[in-house]
Motif scaffolding. Structure first.
Motif, PDB file in Angstrom:
ATOM      1  N   PRO A   1       7.430  21.198  -3.252  1.00  0.00           N
ATOM      2  CA  PRO A   1       6.639  20.178  -2.548  1.00  0.00           C
ATOM      3  C   PRO A   1       7.372  19.660  -1.317  1.00  0.00           C
ATOM      4  CG  PRO A   1       6.833  19.690  -4.909  1.00  0.00           C
ATOM      5  CD  PRO A   1       7.817  20.770  -4.603  1.00  0.00           C
ATOM      6  N   VAL A   2       6.594  19.153  -0.379  1.00  0.00           N
ATOM      7  CA  VAL A   2       7.153  18.537   0.824  1.00  0.00           C
ATOM      8  C   VAL A   2       7.297  17.040   0.579  1.00  0.00           C
ATOM      9  CG1 VAL A   2       6.763  18.023   3.266  1.00  0.00           C
ATOM     10  CG2 VAL A   2       6.162  20.279   2.348  1.00  0.00           C
ATOM     11  N   VAL A   3       8.459  16.500   0.895  1.00  0.00           N
ATOM     12  CA  VAL A   3       8.697  15.068   0.737  1.00  0.00           C
ATOM     13  C   VAL A   3       7.900  14.311   1.787  1.00  0.00           C
ATOM     14  CG1 VAL A   3      10.422  13.235   0.802  1.00  0.00           C
ATOM     15  CG2 VAL A   3      10.999  15.454  -0.194  1.00  0.00           C
ATOM     16  N   SER A   4       7.089  13.346   1.328  1.00  0.00           N
ATOM     17  CA  SER A   4       6.276  12.579   2.275  1.00  0.00           C
ATOM     18  C   SER A   4       6.010  11.189   1.702  1.00  0.00           C
ATOM     19  CB  SER A   4       4.946  13.299   2.533  1.00  0.00           C
ATOM     20  OG  SER A   4       4.156  12.587   3.456  1.00  0.00           O
ATOM     21  N   VAL A   5       6.195  10.172   2.527  1.00  0.00           N
ATOM     22  CA  VAL A   5       5.861   8.803   2.136  1.00  0.00           C
ATOM     23  C   VAL A   5       5.044   8.160   3.245  1.00  0.00           C
ATOM     24  CG1 VAL A   5       7.883   8.485   0.671  1.00  0.00           C
ATOM     25  CG2 VAL A   5       8.012   7.856   3.085  1.00  0.00           C
ATOM     26  N   ASP A   6       4.179   7.227   2.855  1.00  0.00           N
ATOM     27  CA  ASP A   6       3.370   6.487   3.825  1.00  0.00           C
ATOM     28  C   ASP A   6       3.070   5.124   3.199  1.00  0.00           C
ATOM     29  OD1 ASP A   6       1.892   5.797   6.005  1.00  0.00           O
ATOM     30  OD2 ASP A   6       0.231   7.160   5.623  1.00  0.00           O
ATOM     31  N   ASN A   7       3.966   4.167   3.414  1.00  0.00           N
ATOM     32  CA  ASN A   7       3.903   2.871   2.741  1.00  0.00           C
ATOM     33  C   ASN A   7       3.699   1.729   3.726  1.00  0.00           C
ATOM     34  OD1 ASN A   7       4.455   4.103   0.249  1.00  0.00           O
ATOM     35  ND2 ASN A   7       6.667   3.917   0.560  1.00  0.00           N
ATOM     36  N   VAL A   8       3.055   0.692   3.253  1.00  0.00           N
ATOM     37  CA  VAL A   8       2.918  -0.551   4.010  1.00  0.00           C
ATOM     38  C   VAL A   8       3.471  -1.678   3.148  1.00  0.00           C
ATOM     39  CG1 VAL A   8       1.346  -2.175   5.131  1.00  0.00           C
ATOM     40  CG2 VAL A   8       0.891   0.290   5.259  1.00  0.00           C
ATOM     41  N   PHE A   9       4.343  -2.499   3.735  1.00  0.00           N
ATOM     42  CA  PHE A   9       4.964  -3.625   3.041  1.00  0.00           C
ATOM     43  C   PHE A   9       4.466  -4.932   3.643  1.00  0.00           C
ATOM     44  CE2 PHE A   9       7.805  -0.013   2.848  1.00  0.00           C
ATOM     45  CZ  PHE A   9       8.282  -0.002   1.545  1.00  0.00           C
TER      46      PHE A   9
ATOM     47  N   TYR B   1       0.850  -1.198   0.000  1.00  0.00           N
ATOM     48  CA  TYR B   1       0.000   0.000   0.000  1.00  0.00           C
ATOM     49  C   TYR B   1       0.880   1.240   0.000  1.00  0.00           C
ATOM     50  CZ  TYR B   1      -2.811   3.852   1.770  1.00  0.00           C
ATOM     51  OH  TYR B   1      -3.401   5.078   1.924  1.00  0.00           O
ATOM     52  N   SER B   2       0.541   2.199  -0.833  1.00  0.00           N
ATOM     53  CA  SER B   2       1.209   3.496  -0.855  1.00  0.00           C
ATOM     54  C   SER B   2       0.128   4.574  -0.901  1.00  0.00           C
ATOM     55  CB  SER B   2       2.118   3.614  -2.075  1.00  0.00           C
ATOM     56  OG  SER B   2       2.838   4.831  -2.054  1.00  0.00           O
ATOM     57  N   ARG B   3       0.127   5.423   0.073  1.00  0.00           N
ATOM     58  CA  ARG B   3      -0.923   6.432   0.190  1.00  0.00           C
ATOM     59  C   ARG B   3      -0.943   7.363  -1.015  1.00  0.00           C
ATOM     60  NH1 ARG B   3      -0.464  10.566   5.097  1.00  0.00           N
ATOM     61  NH2 ARG B   3       1.223  11.276   3.750  1.00  0.00           N
ATOM     62  N   ASN B   4      -2.135   7.729  -1.467  1.00  0.00           N
ATOM     63  CA  ASN B   4      -2.275   8.650  -2.582  1.00  0.00           C
ATOM     64  C   ASN B   4      -3.056   9.885  -2.140  1.00  0.00           C
ATOM     65  OD1 ASN B   4      -5.189   8.222  -2.921  1.00  0.00           O
ATOM     66  ND2 ASN B   4      -4.633   6.193  -3.693  1.00  0.00           N
ATOM     67  N   PRO B   5      -3.090  10.937  -2.963  1.00  0.00           N
ATOM     68  CA  PRO B   5      -3.757  12.187  -2.566  1.00  0.00           C
ATOM     69  C   PRO B   5      -5.210  12.010  -2.154  1.00  0.00           C
ATOM     70  CG  PRO B   5      -2.404  12.555  -4.501  1.00  0.00           C
ATOM     71  CD  PRO B   5      -2.394  11.090  -4.266  1.00  0.00           C
ATOM     72  N   ASN B   6      -5.918  11.107  -2.804  1.00  0.00           N
ATOM     73  CA  ASN B   6      -7.321  10.887  -2.440  1.00  0.00           C
ATOM     74  C   ASN B   6      -7.441  10.317  -1.030  1.00  0.00           C
ATOM     75  OD1 ASN B   6      -8.358  11.816  -4.880  1.00  0.00           O
ATOM     76  ND2 ASN B   6      -8.178   9.804  -5.848  1.00  0.00           N
ATOM     77  N   ASP B   7      -6.522   9.422  -0.681  1.00  0.00           N
ATOM     78  CA  ASP B   7      -6.523   8.858   0.669  1.00  0.00           C
ATOM     79  C   ASP B   7      -6.258   9.944   1.708  1.00  0.00           C
ATOM     80  OD1 ASP B   7      -6.911   6.453  -0.535  1.00  0.00           O
ATOM     81  OD2 ASP B   7      -4.872   5.700  -0.214  1.00  0.00           O
ATOM     82  N   VAL B   8      -5.349  10.859   1.387  1.00  0.00           N
ATOM     83  CA  VAL B   8      -4.996  11.927   2.322  1.00  0.00           C
ATOM     84  C   VAL B   8      -6.214  12.799   2.627  1.00  0.00           C
ATOM     85  CG1 VAL B   8      -3.567  13.972   2.681  1.00  0.00           C
ATOM     86  CG2 VAL B   8      -2.602  11.960   1.563  1.00  0.00           C
ATOM     87  N   LYS B   9      -7.035  13.047   1.603  1.00  0.00           N
ATOM     88  CA  LYS B   9      -8.237  13.857   1.814  1.00  0.00           C
ATOM     89  C   LYS B   9      -9.203  13.192   2.798  1.00  0.00           C
ATOM     90  CE  LYS B   9      -8.146  15.923  -2.823  1.00  0.00           C
ATOM     91  NZ  LYS B   9      -8.852  16.000  -4.135  1.00  0.00           N
TER      92      LYS B   9
END
Length: 440
Positions: A402-410, A335-343
């Motif tokens: 832009p601000v560097v940001s990651v939110d991943n699940v492995f 899973y890798s967070r996308n802009p829609n998820d952030v909203k």
């Protein structure tokens, strides 16, 4: 005095004199030959096998160039010339040039094996590689070298310039010392950053980290933080002439692109996580030693040997984590967070990780979340008419960086297909915020 030359793929030649060569020949510095600059990144980008040794030489080379530019009296206003006693005397200018070079050379000697990849959570509380760097600079072994130089160098001066005010919080910095430390560690024009972007880009085989650093350095200046030179409280800062602003913007963009394309490549990140998991089990008490002799004996070589050994012994410490690295069986990005998820939910990644852990077992998943601090740095810019303005007032690029940001699940490969299908069916319900996962 004899000069010694190192050939370098980034700066062509790096030159030291015989006194400075003693630092290169010292145990702490030679150890850097065996500390990878980018940890296990070579498992993703095969060329990224470069070490902290050559990076530190490069930082010294760049620091020398910057120092020569900003201390050139032709590049200073009368206000700046009168503000610093240190530039009134040629002996003082030469002394501080040597301090800057040695501070740059030693700024990384405190790094753990594999550099940043495994040190953050594997040192005692309130310890970091900068604090160990200071211990080494202040050690009896290095003090003998500092005192043998002509003129002798003050240990505290080297510590200040190598670490900066953010790390050496117990020391008082003059405005001169603050500027010189910014030359190495600064958020805007620190040569540590300049070298690692150029060097890492070269060795990984990508173009993202390249920019016109020659133009950037040539246009650096010590500038008043206020245009009103009658302001006695005006603190001089490291800034740039207007002609170099595009190069400064390119530096900031290069950093952003290198982070999102190389430093935060998901496979690179999961290898770092597996490495940290292994070290927690392999190291005594799960931490690196902060004792200098123990620190100097521990390099990537010892860890590589331990990884190979552990990967062959199913009953040994760290077997699972070592095998994932050695046999390239790392967890896969699920899973890798996308802009829609952030909203919908700013903690979407954590919500996914928590639900998967609850459903299938936490040991089968890893969560990797990082958001960079702040935005673009603010620095003075000297316009062509001589006025001084804030970089954020005249640069749209810096304001929109832009601000560097990651939110991943492995996920573990053994369950990847199963959990992938399950997540597809339940994703929307998991990400939808509720009282348990909504950020305060």
């Amino acid at each position: 005095m004899t000069l010694h030359e190192f050939r370098d793929p980034i700066h062509n030649c790096v030159t030291l004199d015989s006194q400075e060569r003693k630092v290169v020949d010292s145990r702490p510095f030679q150890r850097l030959r065996h500390i990878h600059q980018l940890a296990l990144t070579h498992l993703v980008y095969p060329g990224a096998t470069h070490k902290r040794f050559e990076h530190s030489l490069g930082v010294m080379e760049l620091a020398s160039r910057v120092y020569d530019v900003i201390t050139n009296r032709d590049n200073m206003s009368n206000y700046i010339k009168n503000h610093f006693e240190e530039i009134q005397c040629k002996d003082q200018v030469r002394y501080w040039r040597r301090v800057v070079r040695m501070a740059a050379l030693c700024h990384d000697v405190g790094h753990m094996p594999f550099s940043h990849a495994a040190e953050k959570d594997l040192l005692p509380d309130n310890w970091n590689h900068e604090r160990i760097t200071r211990r080494i600079i202040e050690s009896s072994e290095m003090k003998k070298i500092w005192s043998s130089m002509k003129p002798p160098l003050e240990v505290t001066d080297i510590v200040k310039i190598a670490l900066g005010a953010k790390e050496a919080t117990d020391l008082t910095f003059s405005s001169w010392e603050a500027i010189l430390s910014e030359v190495i560690t600064g958020d805007a024009f620190g040569v540590d950053r300049i070298d690692y972007l150029l060097r890492d880009s070269h060795h990984t085989g990508v173009a993202y980290g390249k920019f016109d650093h020659y133009r950037l350095i040539d246009t650096l200046r010590i500038l008043p933080s206020s245009y009103d030179e009658s302001d006695t409280d005006c603190m001089p800062l490291l800034g740039i002439q207007e002609g170099g602003l595009h190069s400064a913007e390119a530096l900031m963009l290069a950093r952003y692109f290198m982070y999102i394309q190389v430093y935060f490549h998901p496979v690179r990140r999961i290898y770092d996580i597996h490495l940290m998991d292994f070290l927690r089990e392999w190291l005594k008490n799960g931490q690196f030693s902060i004792q200098i002799n123990s620190h100097l004996r521990k390099t990537d070589n010892e860890v590589f040997a331990a990884l190979q050994s552990a990967s062959r012994n199913r009953r040994g410490k760290g077997y699972r984590h070592a095998a994932r690295i050695v046999e390239r069986q790392h967890f896969k990005l699920l899973y890798s967070r996308n802009p829609n998820d952030v909203k919908i939910n700013r903690n979407a990644g954590k919500a996914v990780f928590d639900k998967l852990s609850e459903q299938f077992g936490e040991c089968r998943f890893r969560h990797d979340r990082y958001t960079a601090r702040g935005g673009a740095p603010d620095f003075p810019v000297e316009l062509r008419d001589g006025k001084i303005v804030s970089s954020l007032l005249i640069s749209k690029t810096l304001n929109q960086l832009p601000v560097v940001s990651v939110d991943n699940v492995f996920a573990d490969r053994s369950v990847y297909n199963q959990v992938h299908d399950w997540l597809e069916q339940n994703r929307d319900r998991i990400i939808c915020p509720n009282s348990q996962n909504e950020e305060n």
